[in-house]
Design an enzyme around this catalytic site. Structure first.
Site, short mmCIF file in Angstrom:
data_model
loop_
_atom_site.label_atom_id
_atom_site.label_comp_id
_atom_site.label_asym_id
_atom_site.label_seq_id
_atom_site.Cartn_x
_atom_site.Cartn_y
_atom_site.Cartn_z
N HIS A 1 0.75 -1.24 0.03
CA HIS A 1 -0.01 0.03 -0.04
C HIS A 1 0.80 1.37 0.13
O HIS A 1 1.56 1.52 0.98
CB HIS A 1 -0.90 -0.01 1.32
CG HIS A 1 -2.10 1.06 1.23
ND1 HIS A 1 -1.48 2.34 1.17
CD2 HIS A 1 -3.21 0.94 1.02
CE1 HIS A 1 -2.83 3.24 1.30
NE2 HIS A 1 -3.89 2.33 1.05
N HIS B 1 -0.63 3.69 11.75
CA HIS B 1 0.07 4.76 11.51
C HIS B 1 0.37 5.72 12.70
O HIS B 1 -0.53 5.85 13.40
CB HIS B 1 -0.47 5.34 10.48
CG HIS B 1 0.66 6.22 9.69
ND1 HIS B 1 0.21 7.43 8.89
CD2 HIS B 1 1.95 6.36 9.64
CE1 HIS B 1 1.22 8.28 8.67
NE2 HIS B 1 2.57 7.44 8.92
N GLU C 1 -3.41 15.26 10.66
CA GLU C 1 -4.36 14.87 9.75
C GLU C 1 -5.89 15.13 10.18
O GLU C 1 -6.38 14.72 11.15
CB GLU C 1 -4.49 13.54 9.31
CG GLU C 1 -2.94 12.96 9.15
CD GLU C 1 -2.72 11.38 8.65
OE1 GLU C 1 -3.86 10.79 9.20
OE2 GLU C 1 -1.72 10.82 8.74
N TYR D 1 -15.98 5.53 3.53
CA TYR D 1 -14.26 5.70 3.41
C TYR D 1 -13.74 4.11 3.86
O TYR D 1 -14.30 3.55 4.92
CB TYR D 1 -13.84 6.69 4.53
CG TYR D 1 -12.32 6.68 4.75
CD1 TYR D 1 -11.33 6.93 3.80
CD2 TYR D 1 -11.66 6.51 5.79
CE1 TYR D 1 -10.15 6.89 3.58
CE2 TYR D 1 -10.28 6.50 5.91
CZ TYR D 1 -9.39 6.79 4.95
OH TYR D 1 -7.94 6.84 5.08
N HIS E 1 -3.53 5.62 14.61
CA HIS E 1 -4.73 5.65 14.12
C HIS E 1 -4.68 4.49 12.91
O HIS E 1 -3.39 3.81 12.76
CB HIS E 1 -5.09 7.06 13.53
CG HIS E 1 -4.09 7.41 12.42
ND1 HIS E 1 -3.21 8.42 12.98
CD2 HIS E 1 -4.00 7.55 11.23
CE1 HIS E 1 -2.31 8.91 11.92
NE2 HIS E 1 -2.72 8.41 11.06
#
EC number: 1.13.11.5
Length: 448
Positions: free
Chosen positions: A303, A346, A352, A361, A382
């Site tokens: 990814h 992450h 963000e 989403y 998160h």
């Protein structure tokens, strides 16, 4: 109205540029609403045509490098000194500027439901609700993330922002932005950017409107470098549209609101300030249809970083470290093999702020609704919730197209401080962190 559905492209020309706009990003445009209003071969003639006044609007210092030098010449019915009077402070409502330390909220991952539409009449200036601030408006660094809720058009009211440029991200309802440079019409899945110092008013097209607003205190948004991607894909310059000149010769009383130094000021004028008959230059408002973004991604495995979805960036003085990145997560194919396809877990030095324009989403299929928002501040972990993790870990890895979705992210180098409005809003989800509660220990040293 189904606010979860992807809107159709409305008003786009089948060929060529949409009528009323000029194509390109950062071009040196020229446009006139009356023939011969633009002087030829000079900027400041002794006597401008039609009795107009010549005026320069500078978005950068005179001595900025040519590639970063922004300015436009305006030929207008009255100079801007006539659009200025005795200013008095006005009520800021729920609009805040950085640094804003009005609420000592504990650090946490945060998420909000969509705010309800106002029941009272609210114009754009009254309808801005600040969610987060970052940096310092007085040092021209950082940003603020706002929601806007509008139920009434601005009539005989105008506004400009000296503190930063404004990016409109509509989520529900179309807007008509009547600017000094011309008229911009936007709908959900489009954005518009209004530079510092540009006067405008906001009109509703089909009823109340809700959306997101990024206030950029730093360097102007520009296209990111593509690097090894090459000359194509991501946001292409030709898809950005700048309005052609249009003007009002209207001698009726109007109010002018100015955001300056983190405060709101107002004055009364006997005429409309939307009086630019012609202009040329590269400092001007523009719009962009997010559905024209050409995404790139992994066609083998793994990814990639979300930076590949950057539409616009506001650079800082440190190369590769953005004052703001505006990133979208549009429709795209997921084809990576032997790969956990959603965004990974992450912790990030950047902060963000996310919003959802329509659809679902992929990392948060539940709880993150269109019109809602989330905040994952610097170095707060998160990632996907339990449902997304289980599905991505155990599902068949066949090619899948994510359709009918458009999320975005405002990422900044500065920590984002939550305002009192955002910290105490009824829409704040007290149980957001519970979305990770179901993630179980899976470690088994006997099973590689």
């Amino acid at each position: 109205m189904n606010v979860n559905a992807a809107p159709e492209i409305v008003g786009r020309a089948s060929q060529g540029v949409t009528p009323g706009y000029m194509s390109g990003f950062g071009n040196s445009f020229e446009t006139e609403a009356l023939p011969g209003a633009l002087p030829v071969g000079r900027n400041s003639p002794q006597r401008a045509a039609y009795g107009l006044y010549a005026e320069q609007l500078s978005g950068s210092p005179f001595t900025a490098p040519r590639g970063a030098n922004e300015r436009s010449w305006l030929y207008r019915i009255r100079p801007s000194v006539k659009h200025s009077g005795r200013f008095a402070k006005a009520d800021m409502g729920l609009w805040r500027s950085a640094p804003c330390l009005e609420h000592d909220m504990p650090i946490a991952q945060l998420r909000w439901d969509a705010p309800p539409m106002p029941t009272e009449e609210v114009t754009f200036v009254q309808g801005v609700r600040t969610m987060t601030t970052a940096g310092d408006v007085n040092t021209q660094a950082g940003m603020a993330a706002h929601m806007y809720l509008i139920s009434r058009s601005m009539v005989d009211q105008h506004f400009y922002n000296a503190d930063g440029e404004l990016m409109f991200v509509p989520q529900q309802g179309r807007l008509r932005l009547v600017t000094e440079f011309g008229v911009i019409a936007i709908e959900p899945a489009e954005i518009a950017v209004i530079p510092r110092g540009v006067k405008f008013r906001v009109e509703l097209v089909d009823g109340p409107a809700r959306g997101y607003l990024c206030e950029n205190y730093g360097g102007a948004f520009t296209l990111p470098e593509r690097g090894p991607i090459g000359a194509n894909c991501l946001a292409n310059s030709r898809d950005f549209l700048t309005p052609v000149a249009s003007y009002e010769d209207k001698d009726t009383p109007t109010e002018l609101f100015v955001k300056w130094g983190g405060a709101l000021w107002r004055t009364s004028l006997p005429h409309s300030p939307i009086d630019v008959v012609a202009w040329h230059g590269n400092y001007a408002p523009y719009k962009y249809d997010l559905r024209t973004f050409s995404p790139v991604g992994a066609i083998g495995f793994d990814h990639p970083d979300p930076s590949i979805f950057t539409v616009l960036t506001s650079p800082s003085e440190t190369a590769g470290t953005a004052n703001i990145d505006f990133v979208i997560f549009p429709e795209r194919w997921m084809v990576a093999e032997n790969t956990f396809r959603p965004p990974w877990y992450h912790m990030n030095i950047m902060s963000e702020f996310m919003g959802l324009i329509y659809g679902v989403y992929d990392a948060k299929p539940q709880g993150f609704a269109p019109g809602g928002a989330s905040l994952h501040n610097m170095m707060l972990p998160h990632g996907p919730d339990r449902e997304a993790f289980d599905h991505a870990s155990n599902g068949e890895l066949k090619p899948v197209k994510l359709t009918g979705t458009m999320a975005f992210m405002l990422e900044t180098r500065y920590p984002q401080r939550v305002t009192e409005y955002a910290a105490t809003a009824d829409t704040l989800q007290d149980d957001y962190a519970d979305c990770w509660r179901g993630l179980e220990k899976r470690f088994d040293p006997s099973r590689p």
